[in-house]
Design a protein around this motif. Structure first.
Motif, mmCIF file in Angstrom:
data_model
loop_
_atom_site.group_PDB
_atom_site.id
_atom_site.type_symbol
_atom_site.label_atom_id
_atom_site.label_comp_id
_atom_site.label_asym_id
_atom_site.label_seq_id
_atom_site.Cartn_x
_atom_site.Cartn_y
_atom_site.Cartn_z
ATOM 1 N N PRO A 355 0.834 -1.214 0.000
ATOM 2 C CA PRO A 355 0.000 0.000 0.000
ATOM 3 C C PRO A 355 0.864 1.258 0.000
ATOM 4 C CG PRO A 355 -0.743 -1.571 1.681
ATOM 5 C CD PRO A 355 0.603 -2.037 1.213
ATOM 6 N N ASP A 356 0.397 2.288 -0.686
ATOM 7 C CA ASP A 356 1.041 3.599 -0.649
ATOM 8 C C ASP A 356 0.411 4.363 0.512
ATOM 9 O OD1 ASP A 356 1.966 6.165 -0.998
ATOM 10 O OD2 ASP A 356 1.550 6.255 -3.152
ATOM 11 N N TRP A 357 1.000 4.192 1.701
ATOM 12 C CA TRP A 357 0.363 4.714 2.907
ATOM 13 C C TRP A 357 0.259 6.234 2.904
ATOM 14 C CZ3 TRP A 357 -2.514 1.433 5.146
ATOM 15 C CH2 TRP A 357 -2.154 0.085 5.234
ATOM 16 N N ASP A 358 1.211 6.928 2.296
ATOM 17 C CA ASP A 358 1.122 8.391 2.240
ATOM 18 C C ASP A 358 -0.116 8.825 1.462
ATOM 19 O OD1 ASP A 358 3.433 8.665 3.712
ATOM 20 O OD2 ASP A 358 4.735 8.943 1.959
ATOM 21 N N GLU A 359 -0.327 8.197 0.303
ATOM 22 C CA GLU A 359 -1.487 8.553 -0.504
ATOM 23 C C GLU A 359 -2.776 8.043 0.132
ATOM 24 O OE1 GLU A 359 -3.456 10.534 -3.425
ATOM 25 O OE2 GLU A 359 -1.300 10.566 -3.035
ATOM 26 N N ILE A 360 -2.698 6.907 0.828
ATOM 27 C CA ILE A 360 -3.887 6.360 1.480
ATOM 28 C C ILE A 360 -4.376 7.285 2.587
ATOM 29 C CG2 ILE A 360 -4.655 4.490 3.021
ATOM 30 C CD1 ILE A 360 -3.253 2.542 1.149
ATOM 31 N N GLU A 361 -3.474 8.063 3.186
ATOM 32 C CA GLU A 361 -3.919 9.040 4.173
ATOM 33 C C GLU A 361 -4.870 10.046 3.545
ATOM 34 O OE1 GLU A 361 -3.796 9.321 7.422
ATOM 35 O OE2 GLU A 361 -2.853 7.344 7.441
ATOM 36 N N ARG A 362 -4.622 10.407 2.283
ATOM 37 C CA ARG A 362 -5.531 11.317 1.584
ATOM 38 C C ARG A 362 -6.855 10.611 1.262
ATOM 39 N NH1 ARG A 362 -0.536 13.704 0.269
ATOM 40 N NH2 ARG A 362 0.184 12.048 -1.109
ATOM 41 N N VAL A 363 -6.771 9.314 0.950
ATOM 42 C CA VAL A 363 -7.996 8.534 0.726
ATOM 43 C C VAL A 363 -8.821 8.490 2.015
ATOM 44 C CG1 VAL A 363 -8.910 6.246 0.198
ATOM 45 C CG2 VAL A 363 -6.957 7.133 -1.096
ATOM 46 N N ARG A 364 -8.157 8.267 3.131
ATOM 47 C CA ARG A 364 -8.857 8.203 4.418
ATOM 48 C C ARG A 364 -9.552 9.525 4.734
ATOM 49 N NH1 ARG A 364 -4.033 5.061 7.790
ATOM 50 N NH2 ARG A 364 -4.735 2.921 7.311
ATOM 51 N N ALA A 365 -8.866 10.615 4.478
ATOM 52 C CA ALA A 365 -9.479 11.924 4.729
ATOM 53 C C ALA A 365 -10.731 12.103 3.871
ATOM 54 C CB ALA A 365 -8.472 13.037 4.441
ATOM 55 N N ALA A 366 -10.672 11.639 2.618
ATOM 56 C CA ALA A 366 -11.824 11.751 1.721
ATOM 57 C C ALA A 366 -12.984 10.882 2.205
ATOM 58 C CB ALA A 366 -11.419 11.362 0.303
ATOM 59 N N PHE A 367 -12.676 9.680 2.699
ATOM 60 C CA PHE A 367 -13.731 8.825 3.243
ATOM 61 C C PHE A 367 -14.380 9.486 4.453
ATOM 62 C CE2 PHE A 367 -12.318 4.989 0.878
ATOM 63 C CZ PHE A 367 -13.563 4.429 0.612
ATOM 64 N N ARG A 368 -13.567 10.024 5.352
ATOM 65 C CA ARG A 368 -14.112 10.642 6.559
ATOM 66 C C ARG A 368 -14.947 11.876 6.235
ATOM 67 N NH1 ARG A 368 -8.856 9.359 8.567
ATOM 68 N NH2 ARG A 368 -8.155 11.487 8.090
ATOM 69 N N ASP A 369 -14.485 12.665 5.266
ATOM 70 C CA ASP A 369 -15.162 13.923 4.938
ATOM 71 C C ASP A 369 -16.350 13.729 3.991
ATOM 72 O OD1 ASP A 369 -13.210 15.094 6.469
ATOM 73 O OD2 ASP A 369 -12.000 15.766 4.757
ATOM 74 N N GLY A 370 -16.486 12.521 3.442
ATOM 75 C CA GLY A 370 -17.557 12.289 2.484
ATOM 76 C C GLY A 370 -17.277 12.913 1.131
ATOM 77 N N THR A 371 -15.990 13.078 0.816
ATOM 78 C CA THR A 371 -15.593 13.717 -0.448
ATOM 79 C C THR A 371 -14.833 12.751 -1.352
ATOM 80 O OG1 THR A 371 -13.565 14.564 0.597
ATOM 81 C CG2 THR A 371 -15.506 16.014 0.590
ATOM 82 N N LEU A 372 -15.136 11.479 -1.253
ATOM 83 C CA LEU A 372 -14.411 10.497 -2.058
ATOM 84 C C LEU A 372 -14.614 10.765 -3.549
ATOM 85 C CD1 LEU A 372 -12.591 8.019 -1.508
ATOM 86 C CD2 LEU A 372 -14.582 6.590 -1.937
#
Length: 388
Positions: A355-372
């Motif tokens: 996994p690209d954990w640095d980029e996944i942090e941005r994915v996680r933020a999008a999931f939490r914010d509802g902005t996927l």
């Protein structure tokens, strides 16, 4: 430019639920009251408003469950009162497991909804008598998480490579698809939650075998095939030309299974699965399918034996969500694959995806914010691998 109506809208617009029947000459049949159809009549307005509410409920119910590959089928199931016959399973987690915090919202606002979709070649996945405990020993071959945005106007689906090397609580590091084998659906849900940094609200499991009957039921599915190849492990020995191709049931099953024919293996298989799902959705939402009750029934019956939903995704919940999503249209869907750093080898010699954990942090933020959906707009085919 005048916006064309959504195919699902056309289904209900061309099949009114109420109103006077017409004879061959176009006149109202005996017993029908002309006053009931006049623009200025209050009863007529109430009737049309009632029909609009019913139509909108069915429109958006179909839009959300298309993620499960059964959009048109569930519309029919609702009308036939058979949706509740779909098998259910509990996804209640061990309270000792750590998981992301639930999303908090201001009064009067909604949270995004996350739906986990698991696909497998194993018939045990969708054994009608299966429980979460009995599902242990099965590994999912396809993992997708779909987010419905808080405004209910976007559907975004993220594929997760099954060999992503992650932490599974109580078992250490392993491939992400091993979680269900170690601890059933509850542990699989927990592992995916911790991977995306957000809670899963609903789950659907489907066996790949259903794709065969589902594809034939809708009269074939057109996909854009990126790479010409001859099937090796997908089955059938079929040759798939590059470009737009039409798949029947047997070829569709081979298409979503194949990985040995590609230099990047599972990466291309995931892209092919996404191409198939997009093509299937287009077919399900076409007037040829939605305007044909027999085809709708065949579609639902093709997938029903191979489907399991979580206990919380009952008919009442589906209808309630459908009402909220009344503005959703079929082109409001995006798909991408979770970012990775390519493949590697684990300490015990397994071939894994990093996994690209640095980029996944941005994915996680999008999931939490509802902005996927906003995040997905910036992702292109191949962006799941390192660029440059």
């Amino acid at each position: 430019m005048t916006q064309q109506p959504d195919p699902i809208e056309r289904l209900f617009e061309t099949q009114p639920a109420e109103g006077p029947r017409r004879g061959r000459a176009g006149a109202a049949t005996a017993g029908a009251s002309p006053a009931a159809t006049r623009t200025g009549d209050g009863g007529g307005r109430r009737g049309r408003k009632k029909r609009r509410r019913l139509r909108n409920t069915l429109i958006v119910l179909g839009s959300i469950v298309v993620l499960l590959g059964i959009a048109a089928g569930v519309v029919w199931a609702l009308l036939a009162n058979s949706y509740n016959e779909v098998e259910r399973v509990s996804i209640a987690q061990d309270p000792s497991l750590s998981r992301p915090d639930p999303v908090t919202t201001a009064p009067g606002t909604r949270a995004p909804i996350n739906i986990l979709l698991l696909g497998s070649d194993s018939r045990e996945t969708t054994d009608p008598d299966a429980t979460a405990e009995e599902l242990r020993g099965f590994r999912s071959d396809a993992i997708l998480v779909a987010q419905v945005s808080a405004d209910r106007e976007h559907l975004t689906v993220m594929s997760i490579m099954r060999d992503n090397w992650v932490e599974i609580q109580g078992f250490g590091q392993a491939k992400i698809n091993a979680a269900i084998a170690y601890g059933g659906l509850p542990l699989a849900v927990n592992t995916i939650e911790n991977f995306i940094g957000a809670r899963i609200d609903h789950v659907a499991l489907i066996d790949f075998k259903s794709f065969k009957g589902l594809t034939d039921a809708v009269g074939g599915v057109t996909v854009h095939n990126e790479i010409a190849y001859t099937a090796q492990n997908g089955g059938g020995g079929y040759t798939f030309e590059q470009g737009d191709i039409i798949l029947d049931g047997a070829r569709a099953l081979s298409f979503v299974r194949e990985r040995y024919a590609f230099s990047d293996g599972d990466y291309q298989r995931v892209r092919n699965q996404q191409a198939y799902l997009k093509g299937l959705m287009r077919r399900l939402l076409s007037s040829d399918t939605l305007g044909n009750p027999g085809r709708l029934n065949a579609t639902f019956q093709a997938v029903k034996p191979y489907l399991i939903l979580d206990e919380g995704l009952d008919l009442q919940t589906a209808i309630g969500l459908g009402v909220e999503m009344r503005n959703l249209r079929s082109d409001d869907l995006a798909m991408f694959t979770s970012p990775t750093l390519g493949t590697g080898t684990s300490a015990d010699g397994q071939s894994i995806v990093l996994p690209d954990w640095d980029e996944i942090e941005r994915v996680r933020a999008a999931f939490r914010d509802g902005t996927l959906h906003e995040y997905a707009a910036g992702r292109q085919t191949g962006s799941e691998l390192p660029q440059g």
